[in-house]
Design a protein around this motif. Sequence first.
Motif, PDB file in Angstrom:
ATOM      1  N   LEU A 111      10.859  14.357  35.254  1.00 30.29           N
ATOM      2  CA  LEU A 111      11.654  14.892  34.139  1.00 30.29           C
ATOM      3  C   LEU A 111      13.095  15.189  34.571  1.00 30.29           C
ATOM      4  O   LEU A 111      14.015  15.141  33.752  1.00 30.29           O
ATOM      5  CB  LEU A 111      11.004  16.163  33.569  1.00 30.29           C
ATOM      6  CG  LEU A 111       9.611  15.989  32.941  1.00 30.29           C
ATOM      7  CD1 LEU A 111       9.120  17.315  32.363  1.00 30.29           C
ATOM      8  CD2 LEU A 111       9.616  14.914  31.851  1.00 30.29           C
ATOM      9  N   THR A 113      15.040  13.430  35.997  1.00 38.10           N
ATOM     10  CA  THR A 113      15.924  12.256  35.868  1.00 38.10           C
ATOM     11  C   THR A 113      16.384  12.064  34.414  1.00 38.10           C
ATOM     12  O   THR A 113      17.186  11.192  34.142  1.00 38.10           O
ATOM     13  CB  THR A 113      15.203  10.974  36.343  1.00 38.10           C
ATOM     14  OG1 THR A 113      14.070  10.751  35.490  1.00 38.10           O
ATOM     15  CG2 THR A 113      14.735  11.101  37.783  1.00 38.10           C
ATOM     16  N   TYR A 114      15.841  12.866  33.487  1.00 41.63           N
ATOM     17  CA  TYR A 114      16.221  12.688  32.075  1.00 41.63           C
ATOM     18  C   TYR A 114      17.310  13.680  31.653  1.00 41.63           C
ATOM     19  O   TYR A 114      17.229  14.861  32.007  1.00 41.63           O
ATOM     20  CB  TYR A 114      15.015  12.916  31.150  1.00 41.63           C
ATOM     21  CG  TYR A 114      13.862  11.970  31.353  1.00 41.63           C
ATOM     22  CD1 TYR A 114      14.068  10.620  31.607  1.00 41.63           C
ATOM     23  CD2 TYR A 114      12.551  12.423  31.285  1.00 41.63           C
ATOM     24  CE1 TYR A 114      12.998   9.751  31.788  1.00 41.63           C
ATOM     25  CE2 TYR A 114      11.476  11.563  31.462  1.00 41.63           C
ATOM     26  CZ  TYR A 114      11.714  10.235  31.713  1.00 41.63           C
ATOM     27  OH  TYR A 114      10.663   9.395  31.897  1.00 41.63           O
ATOM     28  N   ILE A 117      14.888  16.329  27.297  1.00 39.60           N
ATOM     29  CA  ILE A 117      13.429  16.199  27.398  1.00 39.60           C
ATOM     30  C   ILE A 117      12.773  16.683  26.104  1.00 39.60           C
ATOM     31  O   ILE A 117      13.022  17.804  25.659  1.00 39.60           O
ATOM     32  CB  ILE A 117      12.891  17.064  28.564  1.00 39.60           C
ATOM     33  CG1 ILE A 117      13.575  16.678  29.870  1.00 39.60           C
ATOM     34  CG2 ILE A 117      11.384  16.939  28.691  1.00 39.60           C
ATOM     35  CD1 ILE A 117      13.479  17.779  30.923  1.00 39.60           C
ATOM     36  N   ASN A 225       8.857  12.606  25.642  1.00 37.48           N
ATOM     37  CA  ASN A 225       8.683  12.305  27.070  1.00 37.48           C
ATOM     38  C   ASN A 225       7.352  12.861  27.573  1.00 37.48           C
ATOM     39  O   ASN A 225       6.801  12.354  28.552  1.00 37.48           O
ATOM     40  CB  ASN A 225       9.824  12.908  27.889  1.00 37.48           C
ATOM     41  CG  ASN A 225      11.168  12.489  27.339  1.00 37.48           C
ATOM     42  OD1 ASN A 225      11.871  13.292  26.709  1.00 37.48           O
ATOM     43  ND2 ASN A 225      11.506  11.230  27.524  1.00 37.48           N
TER      44      ASN A 225
END
Length: 288
Positions: A111, A113-114, A117, A225
């Motif tokens: 997560l 890297t997002y 979310i 996600n």
Amino acid sequence: MKRGTASEALAGAPPSYDPARERLEIELLLEGVFRQYGFDFRSYAYASIRRRLWKHMVEAGLPTISALQERVLHDAAAMDRLLLDLSVNVTAMYRDPGFYQAFRREVVPRLRTYPFIRVWHAGCSTGEEVVSMAILLQEEGLYDRARIYATDINEAVLQQARTGIFPLERMQEYTENYIRAGGTRSFSEYYTAKYDGALFSPALLANIVFSQHDLATDRSFAEFNVVVCRNVLIYFDRTLQARVHGLFYESLATFGILGLGSKESLRLSPYESRYEPLGATRLYRKVR
Ligand SMILES: C[S@@+](CC[C@H](N)C(=O)[O-])C[C@H]1O[C@@H](n2cnc3c(N)ncnc32)[C@H](O)[C@@H]1O
């Protein structure tokens, strides 16, 4: 002998007991509930719905399922009471702490890297599970970029969830769960005691949207996600489970994460091959 009749049926078969007729009455009741109110319990696991109907009838002093049908179809308040008994709302903060520990280990790094979310908690009951997740995301520095959609079929439990107040007498148990789930702060930082309730910090609720959604009849409403649906599918029959897995599959972005309850899995679901398990827990990643 109203109570006697229902108790007898719960305990065993009274002389006039006819399981085929009982099943017909239950099917007619559930069909009526669906057509009158739109709540679709027709594909719930039969043994469990039967048990809960009888329990409700014993408590309401009703002798037969047909009598319950008569009452519920004419009285919306009776439907609200039935809904509370049909939609088993048992929940806890950090229920099955190993799930949250695995979530921290397996999911949180992905997560990070997002930029944004989206999480969906389906069948969130009174919100304990959702606030547990909010705390976890906050501790991991992800809450500010997260939006949590928390849904349930039952508006009464959602109203309770929106208050952010949970029973004070369960805080000892929840503190232990929190520590076993990998929490490292003092759990009491997150709430203030008010009478017999523990009021969780409004900041923790700020990114949570609670709304009614019926997994049996409603559609997907966004791309997520993470989808968490724990201890809900166990109450559904195979057909409804497959429908709901379809809904989750559609709702997840590629590489999105699905979290299920400890007695639930993707095994034998039509979507099993579309996910890979993350470790030995009930976490799965959508891969195709
Ligand atoms: C046993 S609780 C689980 C709560 C929480 N997920 C947990 O694991 O602690 C099951 C929840 O599923 C909800 N539920 C049952 N049928 C549903 C449906 N068709 N759509 C959405 N929620 C449903 C119930 O109202 C109840 O709050």
